[in-house]
Write a protein that holds these residues in place. Sequence first.
Motif, PDB file in Angstrom:
ATOM      1  N   ARG A 140     -12.457  16.234   3.794  1.00  9.99           N
ATOM      2  CA  ARG A 140     -12.874  14.839   3.996  1.00  9.99           C
ATOM      3  C   ARG A 140     -11.730  13.943   4.479  1.00  9.99           C
ATOM      4  NH1 ARG A 140     -15.178  15.832  -1.170  1.00  9.99           N
ATOM      5  NH2 ARG A 140     -13.499  14.584  -2.116  1.00  9.99           N
ATOM      6  N   ALA A 141     -10.501  14.404   4.322  1.00 14.25           N
ATOM      7  CA  ALA A 141      -9.336  13.567   4.630  1.00 14.25           C
ATOM      8  C   ALA A 141      -9.233  13.295   6.128  1.00 14.25           C
ATOM      9  CB  ALA A 141      -8.064  14.244   4.133  1.00 14.25           C
ATOM     10  N   ASP A 142      -8.757  12.099   6.469  1.00 19.89           N
ATOM     11  CA  ASP A 142      -8.558  11.780   7.878  1.00 19.89           C
ATOM     12  C   ASP A 142      -7.267  12.423   8.378  1.00 19.89           C
ATOM     13  OD1 ASP A 142      -6.357  10.075   7.136  1.00 19.89           O
ATOM     14  OD2 ASP A 142      -7.761   8.424   6.820  1.00 19.89           O
ATOM     15  N   GLN A 143      -7.073  12.385   9.674  1.00 18.20           N
ATOM     16  CA  GLN A 143      -5.932  13.075  10.248  1.00 18.20           C
ATOM     17  C   GLN A 143      -4.616  12.470   9.798  1.00 18.20           C
ATOM     18  OE1 GLN A 143      -6.356  15.955  11.993  1.00 18.20           O
ATOM     19  NE2 GLN A 143      -4.125  16.121  11.643  1.00 18.20           N
ATOM     20  N   GLY A 144      -4.592  11.166   9.584  1.00 15.86           N
ATOM     21  CA  GLY A 144      -3.376  10.524   9.125  1.00 15.86           C
ATOM     22  C   GLY A 144      -2.945  11.031   7.759  1.00 15.86           C
ATOM     23  N   THR A 145      -3.909  11.206   6.883  1.00 13.19           N
ATOM     24  CA  THR A 145      -3.609  11.748   5.549  1.00 13.19           C
ATOM     25  C   THR A 145      -3.089  13.165   5.663  1.00 13.19           C
ATOM     26  OG1 THR A 145      -5.293  10.356   4.501  1.00 13.19           O
ATOM     27  CG2 THR A 145      -4.590  12.330   3.302  1.00 13.19           C
ATOM     28  N   LYS A 146      -3.727  13.971   6.480  1.00  9.40           N
ATOM     29  CA  LYS A 146      -3.285  15.357   6.640  1.00  9.40           C
ATOM     30  C   LYS A 146      -1.885  15.430   7.229  1.00  9.40           C
ATOM     31  CE  LYS A 146      -7.903  17.400   7.039  1.00  9.40           C
ATOM     32  NZ  LYS A 146      -8.844  18.184   7.877  1.00  9.40           N
ATOM     33  N   ASP A 147      -1.597  14.573   8.162  1.00 10.53           N
ATOM     34  CA  ASP A 147      -0.269  14.578   8.756  1.00 10.53           C
ATOM     35  C   ASP A 147       0.789  14.210   7.722  1.00 10.53           C
ATOM     36  OD1 ASP A 147      -1.378  15.261  11.180  1.00 10.53           O
ATOM     37  OD2 ASP A 147      -1.313  13.215  12.001  1.00 10.53           O
ATOM     38  N   SER A 148       0.475  13.269   6.835  1.00 14.06           N
ATOM     39  CA  SER A 148       1.442  12.844   5.821  1.00 14.06           C
ATOM     40  C   SER A 148       1.689  13.928   4.782  1.00 14.06           C
ATOM     41  CB  SER A 148       0.954  11.567   5.131  1.00 14.06           C
ATOM     42  OG  SER A 148      -0.144  11.834   4.262  1.00 14.06           O
ATOM     43  N   LEU A 149       0.754  14.880   4.675  1.00 21.78           N
ATOM     44  CA  LEU A 149       0.858  15.950   3.679  1.00 21.78           C
ATOM     45  C   LEU A 149       1.244  17.286   4.290  1.00 21.78           C
ATOM     46  CD1 LEU A 149      -2.388  15.105   1.668  1.00 21.78           C
ATOM     47  CD2 LEU A 149      -0.040  14.617   0.967  1.00 21.78           C
ATOM     48  N   ALA A 150       1.569  17.281   5.573  1.00 23.99           N
ATOM     49  CA  ALA A 150       1.810  18.542   6.271  1.00 23.99           C
ATOM     50  C   ALA A 150       2.935  19.354   5.649  1.00 23.99           C
ATOM     51  CB  ALA A 150       2.107  18.259   7.751  1.00 23.99           C
TER      52      ALA A 150
END
Length: 408
Positions: free
Chosen positions: A112-122
């Motif tokens: 469900r996470a947006d791409q910005g969230t995923k990028d911050s958690l990469a």
Amino acid sequence: MSHNIIVTNLSNHEQEFEVHGWNNNQNIMVQPNTACLIPAPDGSSGAIIALHDGHEGEQAEITKNGFGGNDFFDLSNIVGAGGNMTVQQLDDPSTRKGDPLFMQNLNNAWARADQGTKDSLAQCVHTDGSGRVVRIDAIKDYPQLETFVRSFADGKTYIGVGAWGGSPGVDSDNAQSSAGKGNRDIQVTYNDGDATPFAPQVAPLQHFFHPVSRAVQSLDASSGPGILLTNHTGAEQSYSFYNNYWNGDGTAGANFDHPDPTVSVAANSSLFVSLPDTFKGRVQRGTQLPATWAEFQLSADNDHAAHGDISLQQGCDGAATISATDGSGRSNGFTEEILSGAPEAAVQNKPDGTRALATTVGNWMSGPNQAAIDYELQVVRQERAYIVGGTGVPDVASSNRALAVDFY
């Protein structure tokens, strides 16, 4: 006084755990659908930490018989995650801590996470080739990861550092440190799927155990005299206990026709068989000969300890070991599969057609089989099992009147 921590692996793969505070701080490897019993003295503290490709993950933090005579425990993901784990007092789900579907809920949140969230958690969220999250790093090192995990697991597991070092912590984390109900055995359950423990237990734990790691194969004295019997085969097996008709100074009247009891053990499972401390005899597969014998007594006259050995004198229908359960680590026997490579001259099948090796000392069916003697002396050796009688087989003693017998 001592209780136990029962570490159960419900997954379909072996799972390694770090053990801090018990088992001499040695890791344990728990096989699929089995459990490991770790003695935990009152007043002791420690942790059981699941490892994922060498990285620390979910952990059960436990203090036995702490303030007010209660156990204190929590399930923490502060140092990471890669599977699902719960911790509770045995057979009391009201004391359970942890999210039994942590990884599934993590993956749903990730989807469900947006791409910005995923990028911050990469840097701290690790996925496989299909994009599924397989592991996260230590939450304590990544504030953005703490925020993400709280979105689906807040109040279910310890996420932040809590009330520590002057920090007031987060109330939902601090609540994870609430006391249990008195002082009892602790159940830690791991799974890739649902980590909810089986309830009710299959049987009271002092009467039923799954296989345990050899490094921690230890039973509390409250288990009473008996045999921890393990079936390492892929099918249910029947095992028969034969109490000798009489016992003398180094001699015995073997019982061939009145087994008591006979028990069944499921594939890759174990059963603790309670026996009177006067028992002196053996356990074997089924009731037919030839068969591998695990010979034992549960309370010797001189030291009141259990003593045992493995014997191939009345045949061999597979490998077996006998081990102490008092924490001493004493063990003997063999685990190799030796039947398929045996010369045909050494083979004497059972009446039901099961392949076996013939007797090495003789009985009413036949005399000693020299081919079996020669072969077993070569592949097993006298120091691991009685082949031709006499001496040279180290005795396995267990001070708590209980032995572990493993059939392969």
